[in-house]
Scaffold this motif. Structure first.
Motif: not given
Lengths: 448, 546
Positions: B63-64, B66-67, B69, B134, B179, B182, B185-187, B191, B194, B196
């Motif tokens: 979907w997105i 870059a992240f 998602i 997300i 929070v 997010l 996701y980062f944990l 990079a 990652r 979701f």
């Protein structure tokens, strides 16, 4: 002198888009129309020119001149309704605050020049490397007075509600988006190029300072908005609060690995903000016209859902987007911004990287606070019973304009990712991450 | 497009059609859209392989990018049970809303009502099938908007207060959830690696201290939704003020979103968090059970009684999840479905007497001061309440008895299965808590039986016949939602491990005849004031009086 890169390009689009919409709505605005004088449009264009220059300014002198160009036109625009004391007061306050702030800022800039011996932002890190941290911090604080005034961040925010309330509505809407966009482009570039160096960040602790300013700005903006009964003042305080969220993007610059991402997040936020905030202001303006509600007070919006379903629903959507409720654009803007901030914090080495994760929690709690006052307006429009039942008709051209703003508010986040919108900013990302891994000290890869 | 997309898109298409179609068609379109969703849900339920664990009917697309998602849908045993429940309840809700205009004195609002209703349904269905955090969050928040308007515009006298309280509470909780999302996701990796996606996050091994903090973040989001003591105070307000069909949705499905989230995220993804958290959840489950039951006992207003009984029943779900045994988790899921059907039935039952008698007092307060406390015009003091309804409304009494006995956990009805399995599961992990919560079952029996005694047994009050006169066969169809569920649980593969392959079979059947249909004539506006009722005084008043 003037940088021509992704950051500048992107914010110029936002500023010019806002100016275009401002000219469009001003044609029909009775406030401007009654006192119709050609100089209105000249002033808007001049102000836009100043803001565009702000977005590209890469030199201390250029930065100051651009800010002054934007400010001087804005002063006159705020006082455009010369017959009204409210407008005159707005202009007067704006001038006094602006003059003091820019004076202090000029002093700060001269200090920087004195310490570093250069006016070029890109050369400042090297020039400041050996300087006494105290002198740099002092200079930075003075500069921040001017930037804070332009960003309407606490404690330099006092002018904003009065100016927003007194100025003609198209001008208020213009200032709330374009002026802020210019100021943020300037601030991003200033901190990225001149203070992006890790040693300076450690010495001056500017990330912490900005984090505190951001916290105060969003909290005070939101808390003050709760008590407002005038729609323009409410949106003014809401705009202050959004400035607070956006400052988080500047704080995230402290981590060189995330700087391009942080800039892109701020950029996306401004695109969303352009649509939702201008939309909200234009609905207010349309309702304030004499043949409609002739009022800017929230109480007079009672029962608007019955009287004009279109305007009530449109304003509700813009307000929900400003809160940051999915699926509207405001949610995605906040998500990307917080994401960049969290990433900057988690991947930072040491405190200078801006490990201020508490700020995300504070920002999200602020979102919950902001829900209250935005919903108060929605509640008044949709649930309260109307004083009179006379239908309120929206002008067909205005309906068209609303659709232009509503549709992006709906689909901006759903259909396009930040990358697809911020293409030029992201082009920077590749080179930025490359060069920052090589030498994190000098941050010029931003140039094309 | 797969079945799962069709499931949540059917109501969305319905929304668009409602916008375009003439107003009088709105409810028919809404019914059609929810029926399509129900059909799709049934197809999913039939095609679901109960013996295999893992996700089925998976739909996955970027979907997105870059992240990372994703548009990622899928169902497992937990989801499929709740999807079926949601689809059933949303059809019942449309039927119960058939005369919403007259009942809420909001003429000409059908279109917007059903538009928002379908948005709510789409959000709920999407929430239960989303496998990307997300997407999960977006659907979670998507239910807030329509709920706010549905309570705030079509609700009772204090509707605005109840609506904003609901909205503020839930948003406050979901903020912490965001929070945590997010952070998770980062944990979840370096990079580029990652994600979701919930199943992939569940497979990660994160340090316990990280899990603990994330657990707290998600817990705050879901605890408010369940609601878990002490975040429960929005629930009675929202229930009392919401129109009957929305109360049904609220109790039947929205509360399950909280417990589903706890099972999906806190258990599946963060299941390795400290033992202390699970003990904490179990204790709060016990508190919910006992506290909810005592509060329910003290209520004079039937809707509040049902609301507090919901808080108590959700306690069993919490206990089952906290136990983390196959029995416990299966019991929790069963209890969610059973309570979804039973509480819907209870609210519809209350709705029937409310539209006829214009009040919902179990015992009509004689003390004018108490009446004033409830915001009723004191001149109405001395009016007779219900009593002996069994002789004047026998069919209604029978249906009511089914719902009440189902709720209090009579063996043979579905409530028993859920409670028993939850307690059985909890016994293995927390024997003491299981023991204590049995008290809740006893109190539950007490308040339901006491209510039956006060309202339905004894001599009919003078004027009671007028309730019967308006009775008709239509009212008889309140629904046999809590039908026998006993045989079903034997089939559940209890050894399959939590959430992996709990091949649930729903024990409940659902009847869905319009309960309110005939009773709308001669309806007058209820004379409830806007004065808020003090919580404490109301709780203790009944005890002081007798």
């Amino acid at each position: 002198m003037v940088a021509d890169d992704g950051l500048a390009w992107f914010f110029k689009l936002v500023i010019l888009g806002t100016a275009l919409l401002t000219c469009l709505v001003s044609i029909r605005s009775p406030e401007v129309f009654d006192a119709f004088r050609g100089e209105f449009f000249v002033l808007v264009v001049f102000a836009a020119l100043g803001m565009v220059l702000m977005a590209g300014a890469a030199n201390l002198l250029m930065l100051y001149l651009a800010m002054e160009t934007a400010s001087l036109s804005s002063y006159v625009l705020a006082g455009f309704l010369s017959g009204q004391s409210r407008s005159a007061e707005a202009s007067f306050k704006y001038v006094i605050y602006g003059a003091v702030a820019s004076g202090v800022m000029l002093f700060g800039l001269s200090l920087l020049f004195g310490i570093g011996g250069t006016l070029d932002l890109a050369e400042l890190p090297a020039a400041l490397a050996g300087a006494s941290p105290l002198a740099v911090v002092l200079a930075l604080l003075f500069v921040l007075a001017g930037l804070g005034y332009k960003l309407a961040s606490v404690p330099f925010h006092m002018w904003s509600p009065d100016v927003y309330e007194g100025a003609p509505l198209p001008v208020t809407a213009f200032l709330s988006v374009a002026s802020k966009a210019g100021a943020f482009a300037l601030t991003l570039r200033f901190f990225d190029e001149a203070f992006g160096d890790r040693a300076i960040a450690l010495a001056t602790q500017w990330p912490l300072l900005l984090a505190l300013i951001s916290l105060l700005t969003m909290t005070i903006g939101n808390l003050a908005a709760i008590g407002q009964r005038n729609m323009k003042r409410l949106l003014a305080y809401s705009s202050i609060a959004h400035g607070g969220y956006l400052l988080m993007g500047v704080v995230a610059l402290a981590n060189p690995a995330v700087r391009a991402e942080a800039m892109a997040a701020v950029g996306f936020y401004f695109v969303a903000y352009l649509f939702m905030n201008l939309g909200a202001f234009y609905v207010v303006q349309h309702l304030a016209e004499p043949e409609r509600l002739n009022s800017e007070m929230i109480a007079d919006y009672a029962g608007l859902l019955r009287r004009s379903p279109f305007l009530a629903v449109a304003l509700s959507i813009f307000l929900f987007s400003l809160i940051g409720i999915p699926p509207f654009a405001g949610f995605w803007a906040k998500l990307y911004l917080f994401e960049a901030f969290v990433r900057a914090g988690l991947e930072a080495e040491g405190i200078a990287g801006g490990r201020h994760l508490w700020l995300v929690v504070a920002a999200l709690l602020n979102t919950a606070i902001s829900l209250y006052y935005y919903l108060y307006v929605v509640k008044t429009m949709c649930f309260d019973s109307a004083v009179e039942d006379r239908p309120v008709r929206a002008h067909p051209a205005f309906v068209g304009l609303m659709l232009v703003l509503l549709i992006p508010t709906f689909v901006l986040g759903l259909l396009w990712s930040r990358e697809e919108l911020g293409v030029p900013v992201v082009q920077v990302e590749a080179s930025a991450s490359l060069s920052s891994s090589v030498s994190p000290t000098l941050g010029t890869p931003f140039r094309r | 497009m797969g079945l799962l997309s069709l499931l949540w898109l059917a109501p969305v298409v319905g929304m668009v059609v409602i916008l375009l179609a003439p107003r009088r068609w709105s409810r028919a379109i809404a019914l059609l859209a929810t029926l399509v969703s129900l059909g799709v849900a049934l197809a999913i339920g039939v095609g679901f392989q109960t013996q295999s664990g893992g996700l089925q009917f998976v739909e996955r697309a970027a979907w997105i990018p870059a992240f990372h998602i994703e548009y990622f849908l899928g169902v497992d045993g937990l989801s499929v049970a709740l999807v079926l429940l949601t689809a059933v309840i949303s059809v019942i809700g449309v039927i119960a809303s058939w005369r919403i205009e007259e009942e809420s004195h909001r003429s000409g609002t059908e279109k917007s009502y059903f538009f928002l209703y379908l948005l709510l349904v789409a959000g709920m269905l999407g929430f239960f099938i989303a496998q990307d955090l997300i997407l999960f969050y977006v659907f979670f928040e998507l239910t807030l908007l329509p709920m706010y308007f549905l309570i705030g515009y079509w609700g009772g006298p204090r509707r605005e207060y109840a609506a904003i309280k609901f909205f503020l509470y839930t948003l406050f909780g979901s903020v912490f959830m965001l929070v945590a999302i997010l952070a998770l996701y980062f944990l979840s990796g370096p990079a580029g690696a990652r994600t979701f996606a919930i199943p992939e996050l569940a497979a990660k091994n994160l340090p316990v201290w990280v899990l603990n903090w994330l657990w707290l973040g998600f817990y705050l989001g879901f605890a408010i939704k369940v609601p878990i003591f002490p975040f429960h105070t929005w629930l009675p307000d929202a229930h009392v003020e919401a129109p009957t069909p929305i109360s049904v949705i609220l109790a039947g499905i929205l509360l399950k979103m909280g417990t589903y989230g706890l099972a999906r995220i806190n258990l599946q993804v963060l299941g390795d968090a400290s033992e202390g958290w699970w003990r904490f959840l179990a204790v709060l489950g016990v508190v919910n059970i006992i506290y909810g039951a005592f509060c329910a006992m003290a209520q004079l207003d039937m809707k509040k009684l049902v609301a507090y009984s919901s808080i108590g029943h959700m306690g069993f779900v919490l206990l089952g999840i906290a136990a983390r045994t196959p029995e416990g988790v299966n019991g929790a899921i069963f209890q969610m479905v059973s309570h979804g059907l039973l509480s819907g039935m209870l609210f519809l039952i209350v709705g029937v007497v409310y539209v006829r008698a214009h009040h919902r007092f179990i015992v009509y307060p004689e003390d004018p001061a108490l009446l004033q406390l409830y915001g009723v015009d004191p001149s109405k003091a001395g009016q007779k309440g219900f009593g002996g309804l069994a002789t004047v409304m026998p069919v209604y009494t029978f249906l009511m008895a089914v719902a009440f006995f189902g709720s209090l956990g009579l063996p043979g009805l579905s409530g028993f299965v859920g409670e028993f399995l939850s307690l059985l599961g909890a016994w293995k992990t927390y024997p003491l808590y299981a023991l204590v919560s049995v008290i809740g079952v006893v109190i539950g029996a007490a308040y339901f039986l006491w209510t039956i005694q006060r309202m339905f047994l004894g001599q009919p009050n003078p004027g009671g016949e007028r309730l019967a006169r308006r009775s008709s066969p239509r009212a008889a169809g309140v629904g046999s939602a809590g039908a026998p569920g006993g045989p079903a649980w034997g089939d559940a593969p209890l050894g399959a491990g939590p959430l992996a392959g709990n091949g649930l079979e729903l024990g409940g059947r659902s009847g869905d005849v319009d309960p309110l249909g005939d009773a709308v004539s001669r309806r007058e506006k209820p004379r409830w004031g806007r004065r808020p009722v003090s919580e404490t005084s109301k709780v203790w008043r009944p005890f002081c009086r007798s």
